[in-house]
Scaffold this motif. Structure first.
Motif, PDB file in Angstrom:
ATOM      1  N   ILE A 293       5.038  25.685 -41.083  1.00 33.71           N
ATOM      2  CA  ILE A 293       6.119  26.311 -40.320  1.00 33.71           C
ATOM      3  C   ILE A 293       5.481  27.032 -39.140  1.00 33.71           C
ATOM      4  CG2 ILE A 293       8.012  27.964 -40.376  1.00 33.71           C
ATOM      5  CD1 ILE A 293       7.856  27.536 -43.541  1.00 33.71           C
ATOM      6  N   HIS A 294       5.897  26.715 -37.946  1.00 39.70           N
ATOM      7  CA  HIS A 294       5.381  27.375 -36.739  1.00 39.70           C
ATOM      8  C   HIS A 294       6.382  28.464 -36.331  1.00 39.70           C
ATOM      9  CE1 HIS A 294       2.176  24.386 -35.901  1.00 39.70           C
ATOM     10  NE2 HIS A 294       3.002  23.572 -36.539  1.00 39.70           N
ATOM     11  N   TYR A 295       5.868  29.624 -35.946  1.00 46.82           N
ATOM     12  CA  TYR A 295       6.755  30.703 -35.532  1.00 46.82           C
ATOM     13  C   TYR A 295       6.265  31.285 -34.207  1.00 46.82           C
ATOM     14  CZ  TYR A 295       3.472  34.502 -36.542  1.00 46.82           C
ATOM     15  OH  TYR A 295       2.389  35.348 -36.503  1.00 46.82           O
ATOM     16  N   GLU A 296       7.199  31.911 -33.504  1.00 42.85           N
ATOM     17  CA  GLU A 296       6.865  32.638 -32.283  1.00 42.85           C
ATOM     18  C   GLU A 296       7.868  33.750 -32.091  1.00 42.85           C
ATOM     19  OE1 GLU A 296       9.126  29.517 -29.228  1.00 42.85           O
ATOM     20  OE2 GLU A 296       6.970  29.877 -29.072  1.00 42.85           O
ATOM     21  N   THR A 297       7.430  34.864 -31.568  1.00 45.73           N
ATOM     22  CA  THR A 297       8.320  35.990 -31.292  1.00 45.73           C
ATOM     23  C   THR A 297       8.595  36.041 -29.799  1.00 45.73           C
ATOM     24  OG1 THR A 297       6.426  37.485 -31.075  1.00 45.73           O
ATOM     25  CG2 THR A 297       7.454  37.335 -33.242  1.00 45.73           C
TER      26      THR A 297
END
Length: 298
Positions: A293-297
């Motif tokens: 799972i790739h995340y970014e804020t």
């Protein structure tokens, strides 16, 4: 079953009990936890409270009024900080409480909205912290502890998030900030605070007012990851205390990489999701390339 009546429900549990069993062994860990629960029981009764039950490393109490519960919670934390045996073994508790309506069964157990809300407050509390609802704190009168706003949190069964506070129980507060501005969900949302998740072509955006986001093997989760090493409900992502936090609830842990830092294993603990990175349930990214799972804020 007796009619519903207002009362204060308090939950307290031993922080880091899993590590305690690992470092001390089962027999010594159980002895230490029993000693903590006995100390908390004594404080509860001194403030006119009643112990409903103990479950593992947790105690559940009820008090006739919010002030009784708040003062008991503060004295529980002070007792932990003063007892040389607890200090030597680095033992601490986290406490959550709420005043509201609850039902009492014939066997003495307690159910209802106040219980659910108090349990949620305890789940939000950190080591050596007392978390309660702003409504409970605002109902107090007389000489009461200072409180710091922690923003808002979602509670199961309630449509809107509720305001929560952290009670300042320490007797020496020099050097502490006794008043902290609450994190307003609307302000954070206007500032564009978003956590974006990408998994197998699916994109999910979480905002401060989003409900807790669950990930795991069961279809009931918001994000289902079907793999033998993934627990049924493996991890949760939730906005609280002004940050997006990942909380692992699994058997095998959750592997998180933040930016260019080394990959971290989070097991039955929380981690602040910063910048951008990857989340892998149950296995390191190097092994689990298909379900990362790739995340970014933003």
């Amino acid at each position: 079953m007796s009619p519903s009546r207002p009362q204060t429900i308090l939950f307290a549990d031993v922080s880091g009990s899993t590590r305690l069993f690992e470092s001390k062994g089962d027999q010594e860990a159980r002895r230490l936890i029993a000693a903590v629960l006995e100390a908390l029981t004594q404080v509860c009764r001194q403030h006119g409270g009643r112990v409903i039950k103990t479950i593992g490393d947790e105690i559940m109490c009820t008090f006739p009024a919010a002030l009784n519960g708040v003062l008991a919670a503060c004295d529980m934390q002070r007792r932990m900080g003063r007892d040389i045996d607890f200090v030597r073994d680095n033992l601490a508790v986290r406490i959550g409480l709420h005043h509201g309506d609850a039902l009492e069964e014939e066997d003495g157990d307690v159910y209802g909205d106040a219980v659910n809300t108090a349990a949620r407050m305890a789940s939000l509390a950190k080591r050596e912290q007392i978390v309660t609802t702003a409504a409970t704190y605002d109902s107090l009168s007389g000489k009461v502890p200072e409180a710091r706003g922690l923003g808002k949190a979602r509670v199961s069964g309630k449509l809107l998030p509720i305001s929560i506070v952290d009670l300042v129980w320490q007797e020496d507060t020099s050097g502490m900030t006794t008043v902290q501005s609450a994190v307003r969900l609307g302000d954070a949302a206007q500032a564009g605070e978003v956590l974006r998740l990408r998994h197998r072509g699916q994109v999910v955006e979480l905002r401060p007012d989003s409900e807790p986001f669950s990930m795991g093997r069961e279809p009931a989760n918001h994000l289902q990851v079907e793999a033998d090493w993934v627990s049924r409900t493996h991890a949760m992502i939730e906005y609280k205390r002004g940050h997006f936090l990942l909380a692992d609830r699994s058997t095998n842990g959750t592997y998180v990489r933040i930016g260019d830092d080394d990959e971290l294993k989070v097991h039955r603990d929380e981690l602040h999701l910063r910048k951008s990175g990857t989340i892998s349930l149950g296995q390191a990214v190097a092994v689990n390339t298909g379900d990362v799972i790739h995340y970014e804020t933003a």
